[in-house]
Scaffold this motif. Sequence first.
Motif, mmCIF file in Angstrom:
data_model
loop_
_atom_site.group_PDB
_atom_site.id
_atom_site.type_symbol
_atom_site.label_atom_id
_atom_site.label_comp_id
_atom_site.label_asym_id
_atom_site.label_seq_id
_atom_site.Cartn_x
_atom_site.Cartn_y
_atom_site.Cartn_z
ATOM 1 N N SER A 14 37.265 46.816 40.088
ATOM 2 C CA SER A 14 37.311 47.830 41.667
ATOM 3 C C SER A 14 38.637 48.475 41.555
ATOM 4 N N GLY A 15 39.555 48.257 40.475
ATOM 5 C CA GLY A 15 40.742 49.093 40.549
ATOM 6 C C GLY A 15 40.676 50.728 40.470
ATOM 7 N N PRO A 16 41.903 51.276 40.722
ATOM 8 C CA PRO A 16 41.804 52.624 40.677
ATOM 9 C C PRO A 16 41.832 53.443 39.154
ATOM 10 N N GLN A 17 42.161 52.269 38.210
ATOM 11 C CA GLN A 17 42.337 52.839 36.963
ATOM 12 C C GLN A 17 40.928 53.611 36.190
ATOM 13 N N PRO A 18 41.018 54.665 35.382
ATOM 14 C CA PRO A 18 39.758 55.220 34.691
ATOM 15 C C PRO A 18 38.957 54.217 34.144
ATOM 16 N N ASP A 19 37.779 54.417 33.925
ATOM 17 C CA ASP A 19 36.563 53.516 33.460
ATOM 18 C C ASP A 19 36.937 53.146 31.793
ATOM 19 N N HIS A 20 37.677 54.125 31.234
ATOM 20 C CA HIS A 20 38.110 53.820 29.650
ATOM 21 C C HIS A 20 39.456 52.911 29.661
ATOM 22 N N GLU A 21 40.253 52.855 30.573
ATOM 23 C CA GLU A 21 41.334 52.398 30.610
ATOM 24 C C GLU A 21 41.432 50.683 30.345
ATOM 25 N N LEU A 22 42.213 50.069 29.217
ATOM 26 C CA LEU A 22 42.213 48.932 29.117
ATOM 27 C C LEU A 22 43.260 48.298 29.900
ATOM 28 N N VAL A 23 42.812 47.080 30.498
ATOM 29 C CA VAL A 23 43.449 46.172 31.576
ATOM 30 C C VAL A 23 43.718 44.609 31.214
ATOM 31 N N GLU A 24 44.720 44.192 31.219
ATOM 32 C CA GLU A 24 44.952 42.792 30.809
ATOM 33 C C GLU A 24 44.389 41.809 31.632
ATOM 34 N N LEU A 25 43.744 40.780 31.421
ATOM 35 C CA LEU A 25 43.172 39.749 32.294
ATOM 36 C C LEU A 25 44.182 38.821 32.517
ATOM 37 N N THR A 26 44.296 38.366 34.182
ATOM 38 C CA THR A 26 45.211 37.609 34.546
ATOM 39 C C THR A 26 45.361 36.158 33.865
ATOM 40 N N ARG A 27 44.182 35.606 33.717
ATOM 41 C CA ARG A 27 44.346 34.267 33.141
ATOM 42 C C ARG A 27 44.008 34.222 31.368
ATOM 43 N N PHE A 28 43.692 35.368 30.850
ATOM 44 C CA PHE A 28 43.462 35.582 29.716
ATOM 45 C C PHE A 28 44.127 36.610 29.007
ATOM 46 N N PRO A 29 45.499 36.652 28.964
ATOM 47 C CA PRO A 29 46.421 37.576 29.025
ATOM 48 C C PRO A 29 46.361 38.384 27.559
ATOM 49 N N TRP A 30 45.677 37.608 26.522
ATOM 50 C CA TRP A 30 45.718 38.249 25.108
ATOM 51 C C TRP A 30 44.297 39.194 24.954
ATOM 52 N N ILE A 31 43.553 39.311 26.172
ATOM 53 C CA ILE A 31 42.363 39.822 26.150
ATOM 54 C C ILE A 31 42.446 41.225 26.995
ATOM 55 N N ARG A 32 42.294 42.379 26.624
ATOM 56 C CA ARG A 32 42.356 43.444 27.263
ATOM 57 C C ARG A 32 40.916 44.372 27.500
ATOM 58 N N LEU A 33 40.347 44.271 28.634
ATOM 59 C CA LEU A 33 38.971 44.855 28.852
ATOM 60 C C LEU A 33 39.112 46.152 29.708
ATOM 61 N N TYR A 83 41.911 27.176 26.088
ATOM 62 C CA TYR A 83 42.302 27.481 27.389
ATOM 63 C C TYR A 83 41.160 27.162 28.290
ATOM 64 N N VAL A 84 40.066 27.607 28.046
ATOM 65 C CA VAL A 84 38.897 27.441 28.900
ATOM 66 C C VAL A 84 38.717 25.804 29.356
ATOM 67 N N SER A 85 38.962 24.951 28.304
ATOM 68 C CA SER A 85 38.779 23.486 28.691
ATOM 69 C C SER A 85 40.112 23.124 29.375
ATOM 70 N N LYS A 86 41.272 23.309 29.365
ATOM 71 C CA LYS A 86 42.358 23.135 30.248
ATOM 72 C C LYS A 86 42.494 23.811 31.739
ATOM 73 N N GLU A 87 42.113 25.142 31.652
ATOM 74 C CA GLU A 87 42.374 25.895 32.883
ATOM 75 C C GLU A 87 41.069 26.224 33.878
#
Length: 326
Positions: A14-33, A83-87
Amino acid sequence: TSLCMEARSSKILSGPQPDHELVELTRFPWIRLCKEDFDFEYRNPDPNTPGFVFNMKIIESTRESYGILVNSFYELETTVVDYVSKECSPKSWCVGPLCLAEWTRKVYEGGDEKEKPRWVTWLDQRLEEKSSVLYAAFGSQAEISREQLEEIAKGLEESKVSFLWVIRKEEWGLPDGYEERVKDRGIVIREWVDQREILMHESVEGFLSHCGWNSVMESVTAGVPIVGWPIMAEQILNARMVEEEVKVGLRVETCDGSVRGFVKREGLKKTVKEVMEGVKGKKLREKVRELAEMAKLATQEGGSSCSTLNSLLHQTCAASHKNQIS
């Protein structure tokens, strides 16, 4: 499911960024979607659409469940699993790859060619010729336009690699004279095939795939690198993982650079040749073969998936016993 829930809470959808712009996930900071990684039902702001309601019910049911059985193995996704197992909640158990359970390659008695499907005979011939084969299949649900199908056909033809292409007979047509032009190094199959048997064949060195998870697992366990062409559902996320995290494949190039864009023959040809013949392809092949051995060990006695399954059975039996006493 965890990524979809995190994408919503991280405001990627729901953010204002363009559809193709990669964004870091808060709880998975090594993943950008990016927004394009998710189907429209997840991005649609209207909470009353059937697709949105259905997906939210899946997420709610997941949150309320005792846990999730995952068709994967620890060595493939170590960082995420830890990470998923702990958090995260609920707990996940990797008990795969399920495609390794009780699968045995069919033996054709006495080498009788009449018993063999024609695609097995064709692959055997390529092996005798020491010709590496690209297996191409997009699953049973993919919708591909006639224009896109023609680009696939031309891309495979112009790549000059040997290929076995499985298509849906009822819906997909090919350019006039196509099968005759490629007959020396390509075959088009319109009937049911045993995908596992094809991927395990010694002549198959690449898999042009829609990146459905079962196909990804079958390719990894066979030690075959992937040319990723995601089309729908979670396939886009799977393809990103295959290329960027696990590093056992490359995604095809789209003409506009978007993850869901049209693929021209030149983009397909370039990626296919890199995976089948290039330096990157050699590295992918080495990595995926290492993972194939890890997958086999994971499902054996004492392996990660076998031990996880035994632990799950122990926990659920103990919990059931405790509930009966109380």
